[in-house]
Design a protein around this motif. Structure first.
Motif, PDB file in Angstrom:
ATOM      1  N   PRO A 139       0.812  -1.218   0.000  1.00  0.00           N
ATOM      2  CA  PRO A 139       0.000   0.000   0.000  1.00  0.00           C
ATOM      3  C   PRO A 139       0.846   1.269   0.000  1.00  0.00           C
ATOM      4  N   ALA A 140       0.237   2.345  -0.465  1.00  0.00           N
ATOM      5  CA  ALA A 140       0.897   3.647  -0.402  1.00  0.00           C
ATOM      6  C   ALA A 140       1.091   4.051   1.049  1.00  0.00           C
ATOM      7  N   ALA A 141       2.266   4.592   1.363  1.00  0.00           N
ATOM      8  CA  ALA A 141       2.555   5.001   2.737  1.00  0.00           C
ATOM      9  C   ALA A 141       3.792   5.883   2.757  1.00  0.00           C
ATOM     10  N   ASP A 142       3.801   6.847   3.663  1.00  0.00           N
ATOM     11  CA  ASP A 142       4.968   7.704   3.877  1.00  0.00           C
ATOM     12  C   ASP A 142       5.458   8.359   2.583  1.00  0.00           C
ATOM     13  N   GLU A 144       5.279   7.260  -0.395  1.00  0.00           N
ATOM     14  CA  GLU A 144       5.623   6.296  -1.437  1.00  0.00           C
ATOM     15  C   GLU A 144       4.355   5.736  -2.070  1.00  0.00           C
ATOM     16  N   ASP A 145       4.377   5.555  -3.412  1.00  0.00           N
ATOM     17  CA  ASP A 145       3.227   5.026  -4.122  1.00  0.00           C
ATOM     18  C   ASP A 145       3.013   3.553  -3.816  1.00  0.00           C
ATOM     19  N   ALA A 146       1.784   3.117  -3.975  1.00  0.00           N
ATOM     20  CA  ALA A 146       1.471   1.689  -3.909  1.00  0.00           C
ATOM     21  C   ALA A 146       2.153   0.972  -5.070  1.00  0.00           C
ATOM     22  N   THR A 147       2.552  -0.271  -4.834  1.00  0.00           N
ATOM     23  CA  THR A 147       3.255  -1.028  -5.874  1.00  0.00           C
ATOM     24  C   THR A 147       2.754  -2.462  -5.940  1.00  0.00           C
ATOM     25  N   ALA A 148       2.984  -3.078  -7.095  1.00  0.00           N
ATOM     26  CA  ALA A 148       2.720  -4.502  -7.312  1.00  0.00           C
ATOM     27  C   ALA A 148       3.290  -4.856  -8.677  1.00  0.00           C
ATOM     28  N   GLU A 149       3.593  -6.129  -8.886  1.00  0.00           N
ATOM     29  CA  GLU A 149       3.994  -6.616 -10.208  1.00  0.00           C
ATOM     30  C   GLU A 149       3.611  -8.076 -10.325  1.00  0.00           C
ATOM     31  N   CYS A 150       2.801  -8.378 -11.350  1.00  0.00           N
ATOM     32  CA  CYS A 150       2.337  -9.741 -11.565  1.00  0.00           C
ATOM     33  C   CYS A 150       2.553 -10.112 -13.022  1.00  0.00           C
ATOM     34  N   ARG A 151       3.118 -11.292 -13.268  1.00  0.00           N
ATOM     35  CA  ARG A 151       3.569 -11.681 -14.604  1.00  0.00           C
ATOM     36  C   ARG A 151       2.836 -12.896 -15.150  1.00  0.00           C
ATOM     37  N   THR A 152       2.616 -12.885 -16.445  1.00  0.00           N
ATOM     38  CA  THR A 152       2.057 -14.075 -17.086  1.00  0.00           C
ATOM     39  C   THR A 152       3.024 -15.243 -16.993  1.00  0.00           C
ATOM     40  N   SER A 153       4.301 -14.975 -16.940  1.00  0.00           N
ATOM     41  CA  SER A 153       5.302 -16.043 -16.901  1.00  0.00           C
ATOM     42  C   SER A 153       5.281 -16.810 -15.589  1.00  0.00           C
ATOM     43  N   GLU A 154       4.520 -16.325 -14.602  1.00  0.00           N
ATOM     44  CA  GLU A 154       4.384 -17.049 -13.333  1.00  0.00           C
ATOM     45  C   GLU A 154       3.129 -17.921 -13.317  1.00  0.00           C
ATOM     46  N   ASN A 171      -4.472   2.673  -8.974  1.00  0.00           N
ATOM     47  CA  ASN A 171      -4.490   3.859  -8.127  1.00  0.00           C
ATOM     48  C   ASN A 171      -3.227   3.865  -7.267  1.00  0.00           C
ATOM     49  N   ALA A 172      -2.277   4.710  -7.629  1.00  0.00           N
ATOM     50  CA  ALA A 172      -0.982   4.734  -6.943  1.00  0.00           C
ATOM     51  C   ALA A 172      -1.089   5.189  -5.498  1.00  0.00           C
ATOM     52  N   GLN A 173      -2.193   5.826  -5.128  1.00  0.00           N
ATOM     53  CA  GLN A 173      -2.362   6.304  -3.750  1.00  0.00           C
ATOM     54  C   GLN A 173      -3.168   5.335  -2.894  1.00  0.00           C
ATOM     55  N   ALA A 174      -3.447   4.154  -3.421  1.00  0.00           N
ATOM     56  CA  ALA A 174      -4.307   3.204  -2.727  1.00  0.00           C
ATOM     57  C   ALA A 174      -3.647   2.632  -1.491  1.00  0.00           C
ATOM     58  N   THR A 175      -4.468   2.384  -0.493  1.00  0.00           N
ATOM     59  CA  THR A 175      -3.996   1.718   0.724  1.00  0.00           C
ATOM     60  C   THR A 175      -4.590   0.320   0.846  1.00  0.00           C
ATOM     61  N   THR A 176      -5.500  -0.030  -0.064  1.00  0.00           N
ATOM     62  CA  THR A 176      -6.074  -1.377  -0.099  1.00  0.00           C
ATOM     63  C   THR A 176      -5.990  -1.908  -1.527  1.00  0.00           C
ATOM     64  N   TYR A 180      -6.582  -0.147  -5.230  1.00  0.00           N
ATOM     65  CA  TYR A 180      -5.465  -0.169  -6.176  1.00  0.00           C
ATOM     66  C   TYR A 180      -5.910  -0.608  -7.566  1.00  0.00           C
ATOM     67  N   VAL A 181      -6.766  -1.603  -7.646  1.00  0.00           N
ATOM     68  CA  VAL A 181      -7.148  -2.127  -8.956  1.00  0.00           C
ATOM     69  C   VAL A 181      -8.143  -1.217  -9.669  1.00  0.00           C
ATOM     70  N   GLY A 182      -8.569  -0.132  -9.034  1.00  0.00           N
ATOM     71  CA  GLY A 182      -9.387   0.877  -9.695  1.00  0.00           C
ATOM     72  C   GLY A 182      -8.483   1.862 -10.411  1.00  0.00           C
ATOM     73  N   GLY A 183      -8.855   3.125 -10.367  1.00  0.00           N
ATOM     74  CA  GLY A 183      -7.993   4.165 -10.917  1.00  0.00           C
ATOM     75  C   GLY A 183      -8.149   4.441 -12.386  1.00  0.00           C
ATOM     76  N   THR A 184      -9.230   3.933 -13.035  1.00  0.00           N
ATOM     77  CA  THR A 184      -9.437   4.218 -14.454  1.00  0.00           C
ATOM     78  C   THR A 184      -9.510   5.730 -14.674  1.00  0.00           C
ATOM     79  N   ALA A 185      -8.784   6.225 -15.672  1.00  0.00           N
ATOM     80  CA  ALA A 185      -8.770   7.662 -15.962  1.00  0.00           C
ATOM     81  C   ALA A 185     -10.183   8.157 -16.230  1.00  0.00           C
ATOM     82  N   ASP A 186     -10.471   9.398 -15.831  1.00  0.00           N
ATOM     83  CA  ASP A 186     -11.830   9.902 -15.957  1.00  0.00           C
ATOM     84  C   ASP A 186     -12.246  10.140 -17.406  1.00  0.00           C
ATOM     85  N   TRP A 187     -11.282  10.116 -18.348  1.00  0.00           N
ATOM     86  CA  TRP A 187     -11.632  10.257 -19.764  1.00  0.00           C
ATOM     87  C   TRP A 187     -11.774   8.900 -20.458  1.00  0.00           C
TER      88      TRP A 187
END
Length: 415
Positions: A139-142, A144-154, A171-176, A180-187
Motif C-alpha cells: 500500500p501507499a505510505a509515507d 511512497e506510491d502503492a506497488t505490485a507486479e504480476c507476470r504471465t510467466s508465473e 491507483n498509486a495512492q491506494a492503501t487497499t 489499487y485495482v481501480g484508478g481508471t482515468a476519468d476520460w
C-alpha cells in the motif's frame, strides 16, 4: 502525384481479407460504424480547409481500411487485448488488429501488452493467484506510491484463463488492494469492462480472420531472463510465426513487430515471407550515451543504425511514436521532422503510434505530442496531426486507441 500520397496509400492497397460472416448471417463490413466520436472531434476543430473537407464526408459509408490499425483493440473504452475490444475496433473499420504477444510459464502465447502487467490489466490481486506475483501489493505510505507486479510467466495458461480483464489502470495512492485495482482515468470508462474475455495469440488469429481484419502481432520483451529453461528468444520469435502458419494465414496479411532489432533480423533470415513485412518499433528516443548524455532522436547524427543501414538489413517498415515524425517550423506549424525525412529518403515505410491515447488534448497532448505541444490545444487537433502524418510525412498506417477516427479520415481522403 506526390510521394506523400503514394506512401499514404501503400498499405491501403495491400490485401485485406474478404468480408467475414457474422453470427446473424451478415458481414462485419456491413455493420461498420463511425459512432459519434469523429463528428465530435470535427466540431472541435478551428475553421479550416481540412475541417470543411471532413465535414463534407459526414454522409459517407464507412469502409474498412488497413490505414487504421487497432492498438490493442479499442482500449479508449474497452479492456485492451480482449475479444470485445477487438470486435469494437473491427466494427470501427480497423483493417489491421494487434495482439501484443507474451508467454505463460508453460510457454503458451497470450495477448498482453507486457509480460508483467497483470496487476493493472486483470483482477489477479483480488484472487488466490496474487500469491504468484513477483512483487506483492504494497500500500501507499509515507509518501511512497502503492506497488505490485504480476507476470504471465508465473502462471500456466489454465491459470491465466481464470483471470478477469479490466481497464488498464491502478491507483498509486491506494492503501487497499480494492482501491489499487481501480484508478481508471476519468476520460476512459469502465462501462464495457464487465465479462470481457482474455485471448491467447492463436485465438486472436482466429477472431481477427473471422472479422476480415489482418494482423500485426508484437513480440514483447520478456520480463524473465531468456532462455527460460529451454525456451530461447529465437524459439519465442519462431513460435509466434508458427501460429500464423498453423492457421494457414498468408504472410502478406501479417506485420510482425518488435522493439528488438534482433527479432526483426531473425524473421528476415529465417521466415523471409513474414520478415519482409516485419515492423521495427524504433525506440531510439530512449537512447543514452555515457559521454553525451541523453540522445536527441530528432538529430540525424544520432541515428544508429542509420535509416540506410536498416534498409540494407532488409527492414522495410519502421514504427516510431508519432511525436518523432513531426516538429514545428518557425511559424509554429506542424511539419515533418528530420527523422521522417531521413526515413523517407531511405525508402522505409512508416507506421506510427498512438492516436487517442493521451486523452483530451487541451493541455498539450502529453507524451505522444511532445514535439508539437505548442500547436495542440483542442481535441480537434487529432485530425490536424493525422493530416500532417498522412499527407506530409506519408505514413502508411496509424495505430489508434479508437480506430473510428483514423478510419473516418482515411475514408474521407479516399486513401
Amino acid at each position: 502525384m506526390t510521394r506523400a500520397f503514394l506512401l499514404g496509400t501503400a498499405m491501403l492497397m495491400l490485401p485485406v481479407a474478404a468480408p467475414a460472416q457474422s453470427q446473424d448471417g451478415g458481414t462485419y463490413d456491413e455493420g461498420l460504424s463511425y459512432g459519434p466520436r469523429p463528428f465530435f472531434l470535427i466540431g472541435k476543430m478551428a475553421d479550416s480547409e481540412l475541417k470543411s473537407e471532413l465535414m463534407s464526408c459526414m454522409g459517407q459509408e464507412p469502409q474498412r481500411t488497413a490505414f487504421s490499425i487497432g492498438h490493442r483493440g479499442a482500449p479508449l473504452m474497452f479492456p485492451e487485448h480482449t475479444v470485445e475490444s477487438n470486435r469494437a475496433a473491427a466494427g470501427q473499420g480497423a483493417g489491421i488488429l494487434e495482439c501484443d504477444v507474451t508467454f505463460t510459464s508453460d510457454e503458451e502465447l497470450v495477448c498482453r501488452h507486457a509480460q508483467n502487467d497483470l496487476h493493472t490489466t486483470t483482477n489477479i490481486l483480488l484472487t488466490d493467484l496474487a500469491e504468484t506475483c513477483t512483487t506483492p501489493f504494497t500500500p501507499a505510505a509515507d509518501g511512497e506510491d502503492a506497488t505490485a507486479e504480476c507476470r504471465t510467466s508465473e502462471l500456466t495458461l489454465e491459470e491465466f484463463r481464470t483471470l478477469e480483464p479490466k481497464m488498464d489502470a491502478a491507483n498509486a495512492q491506494a492503501t487497499t488492494v480494492e482501491d489499487y485495482v481501480g484508478g481508471t482515468a476519468d476520460w476512459r470508462t469502465d462501462l464495457y469492462a464487465n465479462d470481457a474475455t482474455l485471448m491467447t495469440h492463436a485465438e486472436s488469429i482466429a477472431l481477427f480472420d473471422q472479422m476480415g481484419a489482418d494482423f500485426t502481432p508484437e513480440l514483447k520483451a520478456p520480463s524473465v531472463d531468456m532462455p527460460m529453461g529451454e525456451f530461447t528468444q529465437e524459439a519465442y520469435a519462431q513460435k509466434m510465426i508458427d501460429e500464423y502458419k498453423d492457421a494457414d494465414i498468408d504472410p502478406s496479411r501479417v506485420w510482425p513487430q518488435s522493439f528488438n532489432l534482433s527479432d526483426i533480423q531473425y524473421w528476415i533470415e529465417n521466415e523471409p515471407e513474414f520478415g519482409a513485412q516485419a515492423v521495427y518499433l524504433d525506440d531510439r528516443y530512449e537512447a543514452f550515451d555515457e559521454d553525451e548524455g541523453e540522445i536527441d532522436p530528432m538529430d540525424a547524427s544520432t541515428f544508429m543504425p542509420t535509416m540506410a543501414e536498416l534498409k540494407e538489413m532488409g527492414v522495410n517498415y519502421i514504427a516510431p511514436p508519432l511525436w518523432m515524425l513531426v516538429t514545428l517550423n518557425e511559424n509554429g506549424e506542424m511539419v515533418p521532422s528530420v527523422y521522417a525525412e531521413e526515413a523517407a529518403a531511405a525508402d522505409l515505410d512508416i507506421i506510427t503510434w498512438t492516436l487517442e491515447r493521451s486523452g483530451p488534448l487541451a493541455s498539450g497532448g502529453g507524451w505522444y505530442f511532445q514535439s508539437v505541444t505548442d500547436a495542440i490545444d483542442t481535441d480537434g487537433d487529432y485530425f490536424e496531426i493525422l493530416d500532417v502524418l498522412a499527407q506530409d510525412v506519408g505514413v502508411v498506417g496509424v495505430f489508434s486507441d479508437w480506430p473510428a477516427t483514423v478510419t473516418y479520415y482515411a475514408n474521407c481522403k479516399g486513401l
